[in-house]
Design an enzyme around this catalytic site. Structure first.
Site, PDB file in Angstrom:
ATOM      1  N   ASP A   1      -1.049   2.606   9.360  1.00 29.86           N
ATOM      2  CA  ASP A   1      -2.416   2.105   9.182  1.00 29.86           C
ATOM      3  C   ASP A   1      -2.633   0.929  10.117  1.00 29.86           C
ATOM      4  O   ASP A   1      -1.814  -0.002  10.150  1.00 29.86           O
ATOM      5  CB  ASP A   1      -2.652   1.639   7.745  1.00 29.86           C
ATOM      6  CG  ASP A   1      -2.938   2.782   6.788  1.00 29.86           C
ATOM      7  OD1 ASP A   1      -2.699   3.943   7.169  1.00 29.86           O
ATOM      8  OD2 ASP A   1      -3.372   2.506   5.657  1.00 29.86           O
TER       9      ASP A   1
ATOM     10  N   ASP B   1       0.807  -1.222   0.000  1.00 30.97           N
ATOM     11  CA  ASP B   1       0.000   0.000   0.000  1.00 30.97           C
ATOM     12  C   ASP B   1       0.839   1.271   0.000  1.00 30.97           C
ATOM     13  O   ASP B   1       0.327   2.353  -0.276  1.00 30.97           O
ATOM     14  CB  ASP B   1      -0.924   0.025   1.218  1.00 30.97           C
ATOM     15  CG  ASP B   1      -2.037  -1.006   1.129  1.00 30.97           C
ATOM     16  OD1 ASP B   1      -2.358  -1.429   0.001  1.00 30.97           O
ATOM     17  OD2 ASP B   1      -2.578  -1.391   2.181  1.00 30.97           O
TER      18      ASP B   1
ATOM     19  N   ASP C   1       1.246   6.441   0.777  1.00 34.32           N
ATOM     20  CA  ASP C   1      -0.123   6.469   1.304  1.00 34.32           C
ATOM     21  C   ASP C   1      -0.138   7.130   2.675  1.00 34.32           C
ATOM     22  O   ASP C   1      -0.120   8.343   2.794  1.00 34.32           O
ATOM     23  CB  ASP C   1      -0.687   5.055   1.344  1.00 34.32           C
ATOM     24  CG  ASP C   1      -2.169   5.026   1.707  1.00 34.32           C
ATOM     25  OD1 ASP C   1      -2.826   6.077   1.607  1.00 34.32           O
ATOM     26  OD2 ASP C   1      -2.664   3.962   2.097  1.00 34.32           O
TER      27      ASP C   1
ATOM     28  N   ARG D   1      -5.441  13.134   9.726  1.00 34.80           N
ATOM     29  CA  ARG D   1      -5.395  11.774  10.279  1.00 34.80           C
ATOM     30  C   ARG D   1      -4.356  11.648  11.399  1.00 34.80           C
ATOM     31  O   ARG D   1      -3.423  10.874  11.317  1.00 34.80           O
ATOM     32  CB  ARG D   1      -5.114  10.744   9.190  1.00 34.80           C
ATOM     33  CG  ARG D   1      -6.181  10.674   8.128  1.00 34.80           C
ATOM     34  CD  ARG D   1      -5.950   9.511   7.183  1.00 34.80           C
ATOM     35  NE  ARG D   1      -6.995   9.442   6.164  1.00 34.80           N
ATOM     36  CZ  ARG D   1      -7.059   8.509   5.219  1.00 34.80           C
ATOM     37  NH1 ARG D   1      -6.136   7.563   5.180  1.00 34.80           N
ATOM     38  NH2 ARG D   1      -8.026   8.515   4.327  1.00 34.80           N
TER      39      ARG D   1
END
EC number: 4.2.2.2
Length: 397
Positions: A222, A194, A218, A274
């Protein structure tokens, strides 16, 4: 020898050096001025937050590396990594055979089925040719040297008990996948990565501490697909749009049980959003330092519980970006029922924190994972050594 004693020794040593080597101020008057490195050494030795106080300031850390495993706080508390295994020294920075890595490489050590406490012989830059798949019961410990991982990120998939400590991971790209070693068995076919610096999926008891994370395709971290009991602490996040994702999709109901702690981190230097972005689960965001943001600082959807405690939120100068929070995926009335709470947070430069819901009644597991929050005014100090740091054998960190 305790933290205070070590700090006293370091202080008097530096003072003696300064007395023997005085420098002149701009005005030409003889003056003793501590160097930047001396100031940072004293600051680090002080070990300001609850995690660092557990182990920093002890000169024998190199001979007692695995004591770090006793220092996890938050929902990853009890994560032991490779504590019960051998110490494995990485001697080579090569990553030329991802299917059958050579002994002495990080990829070889990370794939083993047995517990390992992985350290590094010397400074090294490891240019990964594919994502690095980390097996269960591992500690990757970069103390004592400078370790950079570039090009590829770390993947923690369906594993448990992982500690990643004092590693600089940056400039991570999407890599094509292929046959990659992930355990003691034959290599397995992996799809394209990713492009995250650290990707945690379906995993538990994960502690990421004192890492510097920047510049990925990205996101930086995560945590998805039913992962839980995760702590991200003492890290420095820079030069990236998306920092931390806790739950990847509003259809991933397996994340309803996610428990994650975001503590003592520094977000600065063009991090846009985020910090974290949450779905479904229960999250404590405590004593972090937010030095401006682009779109928002903390966001979420699918009714997560987010307890913000003792953070410092310094808003950007742009008047339309003062809101700390971003609620998405539903109507305003519904999202204002979510338990997004603020306690002891410091709001600066016009930062706005719109709370919602009510203070939740915590379960025993949730209560056990909570880190006591200090006031937001302390966040700058508590995060002053976030990210990787210099640590020398025989001297306190």
């Amino acid at each position: 020898m305790g933290i205070k004693q070590c700090c006293y020794i370091l202080y008097f040593t530096l003072a003696l050096v300064a007395l023997l080597q005085p420098v002149r101020s701009a005005e030409g008057v003889g003056e003793i001025l501590p160097s930047v490195n001396e100031t940072r050494s004293l600051q680090a030795c002080e070990a300001l937050n609850i995690i660092d106080k557990c182990w920093r300031g002890k000169a024998d850390w190199e001979n007692n590396r695995q004591a770090l495993a006793d220092c996890a706080q938050g929902f990853a508390k009890g994560t032991y990594g490779g504590k019960w295994g051998d110490v494995y020294t990485v001697t080579s920075n090569l990553d030329d055979d991802v299917a059958n890595p050579k002994e002495g490489t990080l990829r070889f050590a990370a794939a083993q089925n047995r517990p390992l406490w992985i350290i590094f012989k010397n400074d090294m830059v490891i240019n990964l040719n594919q994502e690095l798949v980390v097996n269960s019961d591992k500690t990757i410990d970069g103390r004592g040297v400078k370790v950079e991982i570039i090009n590829g990120g770390l993947t923690l998939m369906n594993v448990k008990n992982i500690i990643i400590h004092n590693i600089n991971i940056h400039d991570v790209k999407v890599l094509p996948g292929g046959m990659i070693k992930s355990n003691d068995g034959p290599p397995i076919l992996r799809q394209a990565s990713d492009g995250d610096t650290i990707n945690v999926a379906g995993s538990s008891q994960i502690w990421i501490d004192h890492c510097s994370l920047s510049k990925s395709f990205d996101g930086l971290v995560d945590v998805t697909l039913g992962s839980t009991h995760v702590t991200i602490s003492n890290c420095k996040f820079t030069q990236q749009s998306k920092a931390i994702l806790l739950g990847a999709d509003d259809t991933h109901v397996q994340d309803k049980g996610m428990l994650a702690t975001v503590a003592f981190n520094m977000f600065t230097d063009n991090v846009d959003q985020r910090m974290p972005r949450c779905r479904f689960g229960f999250f404590q965001v405590v004593n972090n330092n937010y030095d401006r943001w682009g779109t928002y600082a903390i966001g979420g959807s699918s009714a997560p519980t987010i307890l913000c405690q003792g953070n410092r939120f310094l808003a950007p100068d742009d008047q339309i970006k003062k809101n700390v929070l971003a609620r998405t995926g539903t109507g305003a009335a519904e999202s204002m029922a979510w338990n997004w709470r603020s306690d002891k947070d410091l709001l600066e430069n016009g930062a706005i924190f719109v709370t919602s819901g009510s203070d939740p009644v915590l379960t025993p597991v949730q209560s056990a994972g909570m880190i006591p929050a200090e006031p937001g005014e302390a966040a700058i100090k508590l995060t002053s050594s976030a990210g990787v740091f210099s640590c020398h054998p025989g001297a306190p960190c």
